[in-house]
Design a protein around this motif. Structure first.
Motif, PDB file in Angstrom:
ATOM      1  N   LYS A   1       0.745  -1.301   0.056  1.00 17.14           N
ATOM      2  CA  LYS A   1       0.028   0.138   0.064  1.00 17.14           C
ATOM      3  C   LYS A   1       0.924   1.275   0.022  1.00 17.14           C
ATOM      4  CE  LYS A   1      -4.002   1.887   2.403  1.00 17.14           C
ATOM      5  NZ  LYS A   1      -3.765   3.108   2.969  1.00 17.14           N
ATOM      6  N   PRO A   2       1.030   1.854  -1.118  1.00 15.47           N
ATOM      7  CA  PRO A   2       1.999   3.120  -1.274  1.00 15.47           C
ATOM      8  C   PRO A   2       1.436   4.161  -0.253  1.00 15.47           C
ATOM      9  CG  PRO A   2       1.310   2.213  -3.491  1.00 15.47           C
ATOM     10  CD  PRO A   2       0.320   1.475  -2.573  1.00 15.47           C
ATOM     11  N   PRO A   3       2.351   4.931   0.362  1.00 12.64           N
ATOM     12  CA  PRO A   3       1.941   5.806   1.188  1.00 12.64           C
ATOM     13  C   PRO A   3       1.180   6.998   0.345  1.00 12.64           C
ATOM     14  CG  PRO A   3       4.391   6.093   0.973  1.00 12.64           C
ATOM     15  CD  PRO A   3       3.815   4.698   0.404  1.00 12.64           C
ATOM     16  N   SER A   4       0.291   7.729   0.985  1.00 12.64           N
ATOM     17  CA  SER A   4      -0.706   8.762   0.017  1.00 12.64           C
ATOM     18  C   SER A   4       0.296   9.985   0.076  1.00 12.64           C
ATOM     19  CB  SER A   4      -1.729   9.065   0.823  1.00 12.64           C
ATOM     20  OG  SER A   4      -1.472   9.510   2.156  1.00 12.64           O
ATOM     21  N   SER A   5       1.295  10.304   0.695  1.00 13.52           N
ATOM     22  CA  SER A   5       2.195  11.509   0.404  1.00 13.52           C
ATOM     23  C   SER A   5       3.647  11.011   1.291  1.00 13.52           C
ATOM     24  CB  SER A   5       1.829  12.733   1.497  1.00 13.52           C
ATOM     25  OG  SER A   5       1.720  12.518   2.901  1.00 13.52           O
ATOM     26  N   THR A   6       4.426  11.858   0.949  1.00 13.05           N
ATOM     27  CA  THR A   6       6.114  11.753   1.424  1.00 13.05           C
ATOM     28  C   THR A   6       6.259  12.774   2.491  1.00 13.05           C
ATOM     29  OG1 THR A   6       7.014  12.764  -0.450  1.00 13.05           O
ATOM     30  CG2 THR A   6       6.491  10.632  -0.589  1.00 13.05           C
ATOM     31  N   ILE A   7       7.326  12.660   3.118  1.00 14.74           N
ATOM     32  CA  ILE A   7       8.052  13.999   3.733  1.00 14.74           C
ATOM     33  C   ILE A   7       9.295  14.345   3.205  1.00 14.74           C
ATOM     34  CG2 ILE A   7       8.822  14.441   6.292  1.00 14.74           C
ATOM     35  CD1 ILE A   7       7.233  11.698   6.952  1.00 14.74           C
ATOM     36  N   PRO A   8       9.381  15.734   3.024  1.00 16.16           N
ATOM     37  CA  PRO A   8      10.472  16.344   2.199  1.00 16.16           C
ATOM     38  C   PRO A   8      11.511  16.393   3.268  1.00 16.16           C
ATOM     39  CG  PRO A   8       8.977  17.994   2.812  1.00 16.16           C
ATOM     40  CD  PRO A   8       8.427  16.785   3.027  1.00 16.16           C
TER      41      PRO A   8
ATOM     42  N   LEU B   1      14.745  25.051   2.730  1.00 17.86           N
ATOM     43  CA  LEU B   1      14.648  24.409   1.419  1.00 17.86           C
ATOM     44  C   LEU B   1      14.316  23.138   1.677  1.00 17.86           C
ATOM     45  CD1 LEU B   1      17.846  25.895  -0.217  1.00 17.86           C
ATOM     46  CD2 LEU B   1      15.487  26.507  -0.752  1.00 17.86           C
ATOM     47  N   ALA B   2      13.528  22.522   0.615  1.00 15.37           N
ATOM     48  CA  ALA B   2      13.056  21.358   0.792  1.00 15.37           C
ATOM     49  C   ALA B   2      13.503  20.204  -0.420  1.00 15.37           C
ATOM     50  CB  ALA B   2      11.367  21.184   0.664  1.00 15.37           C
ATOM     51  N   LEU B   3      13.934  19.111  -0.186  1.00 13.52           N
ATOM     52  CA  LEU B   3      14.346  18.223  -1.559  1.00 13.52           C
ATOM     53  C   LEU B   3      13.106  17.045  -1.353  1.00 13.52           C
ATOM     54  CD1 LEU B   3      16.113  16.842  -2.999  1.00 13.52           C
ATOM     55  CD2 LEU B   3      17.516  15.743  -1.538  1.00 13.52           C
ATOM     56  N   LEU B   4      12.401  17.090  -2.186  1.00 15.45           N
ATOM     57  CA  LEU B   4      11.290  16.230  -2.296  1.00 15.45           C
ATOM     58  C   LEU B   4      11.925  14.627  -2.286  1.00 15.45           C
ATOM     59  CD1 LEU B   4       9.031  17.972  -4.751  1.00 15.45           C
ATOM     60  CD2 LEU B   4       9.196  18.083  -2.199  1.00 15.45           C
ATOM     61  N   HIS B   5      10.805  13.560  -1.867  1.00 15.23           N
ATOM     62  CA  HIS B   5      11.107  12.148  -1.925  1.00 15.23           C
ATOM     63  C   HIS B   5      11.265  12.023  -3.490  1.00 15.23           C
ATOM     64  CE1 HIS B   5      10.548   7.817  -1.743  1.00 15.23           C
ATOM     65  NE2 HIS B   5      10.729   8.085  -0.507  1.00 15.23           N
ATOM     66  N   PRO B   6      12.110  11.016  -3.827  1.00 14.89           N
ATOM     67  CA  PRO B   6      12.141  10.565  -5.272  1.00 14.89           C
ATOM     68  C   PRO B   6      10.933  10.170  -6.029  1.00 14.89           C
ATOM     69  CG  PRO B   6      13.880   9.654  -3.948  1.00 14.89           C
ATOM     70  CD  PRO B   6      12.949  10.203  -3.181  1.00 14.89           C
TER      71      PRO B   6
ATOM     72  N   ILE C   1      10.774   4.281   4.376  1.00 15.31           N
ATOM     73  CA  ILE C   1      11.661   4.848   3.768  1.00 15.31           C
ATOM     74  C   ILE C   1      10.713   5.252   2.330  1.00 15.31           C
ATOM     75  CG2 ILE C   1      11.872   2.453   2.312  1.00 15.31           C
ATOM     76  CD1 ILE C   1      14.937   3.599   2.471  1.00 15.31           C
ATOM     77  N   LEU C   2       9.463   4.607   2.392  1.00 11.16           N
ATOM     78  CA  LEU C   2       8.741   4.966   1.112  1.00 11.16           C
ATOM     79  C   LEU C   2       8.153   6.491   1.208  1.00 11.16           C
ATOM     80  CD1 LEU C   2       6.722   1.757   0.276  1.00 11.16           C
ATOM     81  CD2 LEU C   2       8.923   2.621  -0.756  1.00 11.16           C
TER      82      LEU C   2
END
Length: 651
Positions: free
Chosen positions: A62-69, A84-89, A572-573
């Motif tokens: 179940k992929p997460p609905s959002s990610t934490i930058p 600044l924010a580096l987004l999850h791949p 990690i996802l």
């Protein structure tokens, strides 16, 4: 300027230009990730599983609905910081999908306002590179014979080509600005308070729903706004308040919103004629209002502020200024005078031999020349009641351009006189380090790094007797700079602060080789023991210490910190910092294979995949050493990275 063509159909280049911040360590880029995705079909089982699960969320329950930058702070100027924010791949990949689907609508919604002076116009099919870099390829290291793909895709500064100006100062130097000054007596500025932090993501649909275009394409427009809103929130832990600062994609999001704000302001002022009674120009969130008289300027300002409130945005009244002609700010005057002063300084010891090439004149006393120029800069700041922050970065940029011309040596001409070049470099390096020490910034660190690398490579190649002096000078000045930075404790108290501006200079001095390694205690105090070790600090420090024996203790500290972060991979996802750290350390030659194997097994177990066989793991360990994700541990040429940085500017 040199024109380079781009393959328009290659949407993966969104990952290189749109999804990461400009201010990152020199060694960081998405080039390696781009390559890994491009060659996924020929990748082994382990490598393709890692990429598909972390980036495409393929095969995961179940992929997460959002990610934490991964958020980090850098120095904005001597008094303040910028987050600044580096987004999850995985969120970066969502942006890439969105761009492919909606590139034409993005362009449409960025064409609404006649006031914007920086907006996407078309999908880029070519870009221009600065001619000052053209002759510097001879100083690039052998492993970097750029292949076709790298040259035409990875150097592209942005996915779109833009109308207007890529830097605000270019607007102030433009014919448009002069014409506006001829036609209007007053200039009033408007500044939006904490713009990106304040944008409410759902209001994009308010911005696009009122237009005639939308009424005939209801489903398209609501889907566009909702999906863009969704992409931004996916990368920002589902936050609706504020958008990530750094990625170009965020600027495009803000631009669409502000295009509508511009349109509403013009439409609301029915008794005033736009471009006759008043005009205004907007660069991202900076608005410049031109009017026949002050009361009209105030009306436009108040109306703009009123429309902003509808979108939950507010003006910073303390930063608003109103001036009558001539429209010259104290900053513009200061920069102009500083430029004139710099030209007079260069003329004392540099002479143009042909276009784009300088050579040194005899210098009687390098120190006197340096001191008199620095005194003149001090006097200029003093008489303008300003700080070094206002001109140091500009002057570092000007001097770096002169360094490029000085090393642009034509081998067919007369032999080089070592002493003249050594003295010229000593003067330029002393001035550069002074200006940088009094006003360090990440943008200036790229320029200074360029100068250091060019001086080091040029002298090694052309000055057999003089290069030890230049290398030692760079080393001594860097040690002094970083040692002074060690004493500044406040940065360690700032949560998430990364010493990017110092890291970049340290990384550039790696050019000097193993005879000029910075003392371990400076690296330890400034980077490793200063605060919590986060992603950028770990990879940049590891890149610097490599496998040198004198840094063995520091390397152990760094690997222990990495191991702590990657011990629990259950998030990690979602967790951008962990995803980036894992992707980078798997290809890092300074991490033992045993650790990499343990991380892979842990990842497969966490994601509930069948464990890879010993043979599959062996294939992975062998192949990954020839690849990389964000940090190229082996074949990187920092000059190449710096050239890309110069093409892609911050905002």
């Amino acid at each position: 300027m040199k024109k380079n063509r781009i393959r328009r159909s290659d949407y993966n280049r969104v990952l290189i230009t749109e999804t990461t911040p400009f201010e990152t360590p020199i060694i960081f880029s998405n080039d390696g990730l781009y390559d890994q995705i491009a060659t996924l079909d020929s990748a082994g089982l382990v490598q393709s599983t890692v990429i598909k699960s972390l980036i495409f969320h393929e095969g995961v329950g179940k992929p997460p609905s959002s990610t934490i930058p991964y958020t980090y702070k850098i120095k904005k100027d001597s008094k303040s910081f910028r987050r600044l924010a580096l987004l999850h791949p995985a969120s970066q990949w969502k942006a890439r999908i969105f761009y492919e689907k909606y590139e034409q609508l993005i362009i449409h919604y960025c064409s609404i306002s006649p006031a914007s002076i920086r907006a996407p116009k078309t999908v880029a099919s070519s870009f221009y590179s600065k001619s000052s870099w053209e002759n510097l390829n001879k100083y690039k290291t052998g492993s970097v014979a750029i292949d076709g793909i790298d040259k035409y895709v990875k150097h592209a500064p942005s996915f779109f080509s833009y109308r207007g100006y890529d830097r605000l100062y270019k607007f102030f130097n433009s014919r448009d600005y002069l014409t506006l000054e001829k036609r209007f007596s007053f200039l009033k500025t408007l500044d939006v308070t904490k713009c990106f932090d304040s944008i409410y993501t759902h209001c994009l649909s308010w911005a696009v729903k009122d237009k005639p275009f939308t009424k005939s394409h209801i489903s398209v427009s609501s889907t566009f706004a909702q999906e863009f809103d969704g992409v931004i929130r996916h990368g920002n832990h589902s936050e609706t308040n504020g958008i990530p600062i750094g990625p170009e994609m965020s600027r495009v999001f803000a631009e669409i919103l502000f295009q509508e704000i511009d349109r509403r302001v013009i439409q609301a002022l029915t008794d005033l004629k736009f471009q006759q009674d008043y005009d205004f120009r907007r660069y991202v969130d900076d608005v410049f209002i031109f009017a026949k008289n002050e009361s009209i300027a105030n009306r436009i300002h108040d109306k703009y502020a009123d429309v902003l409130i509808y979108f939950n945005l507010h003006t910073n009244t303390s930063k608003s200024t109103c001036v009558g002609r001539p429209f010259s700010s104290s900053k513009a005057r200061l920069v102009y005078d500083a430029g004139q002063q710099a030209n007079a300084f260069f003329e004392k010891f540099l002479v143009q031999t042909k276009v784009g090439t300088l050579s040194p004149k005899e210098i009687h006393s390098a120190w006197k020349l340096t001191k008199s120029y620095i005194d003149s800069v001090k006097a200029l700041c003093h008489s303008n009641n300003s700080t070094y922050d206002e001109i140091a970065s500009f002057l570092i940029s000007v001097i770096t351009e002169r360094v490029k011309r000085l090393v642009n040596y034509d081998a067919s001409s007369d032999a080089i006189q070592d002493s003249g070049y050594v003295d010229a470099f000593v003067v330029l390096l002393d001035v550069l380090f002074f200006l940088y020490s009094v006003a360090p910034s990440v943008g200036a660190s790229y320029k200074l790094s360029t100068s250091l690398i060019l001086a080091a490579r040029f002298s090694k190649k052309h000055l057999p007797a003089g290069y030890p002096t230049i290398h030692q000078k760079i080393f001594d000045l860097t040690c002094s700079l970083l040692h002074d930075q060690c004493g500044i404790k406040h940065a360690g108290d700032i949560e998430g602060f990364v010493h990017l501006e110092s890291f970049n200079i340290a990384l550039a001095t790696r050019e000097l080789g193993d005879n000029h390694l910075l003392p371990p205690e400076i690296i330890d105090e400034l980077f490793i023991s200063a605060g919590e070790l986060t992603y950028f600090t770990i990879v940049a420090s590891l890149f610097y210490v490599r496998d040198s024996n004198i840094y063995q203790g520091l390397r152990i500290k760094l690997l222990d910190a990495a191991e702590k972060k990657l011990f629990d991979l259950s998030d990690i996802l979602m967790n951008s910092e962990k995803a980036h750290l894992l992707l980078d350390l798997l290809s890092c030659p300074y991490v033992p294979d045993k650790k990499k194997t343990a991380w892979i097994k842990n990842l497969f177990k966490t994601l509930q995949f069948a464990q890879p066989s010993r043979a599959d793991l062996q294939v992975f360990l062998t192949s990954i050493s020839r690849r990389h994700a964000q940090v190229n541990w082996k074949d990187i040429d920092l000059l190449n990275s710096l050239e890309k940085k110069e093409l892609k500017q911050a905002y």
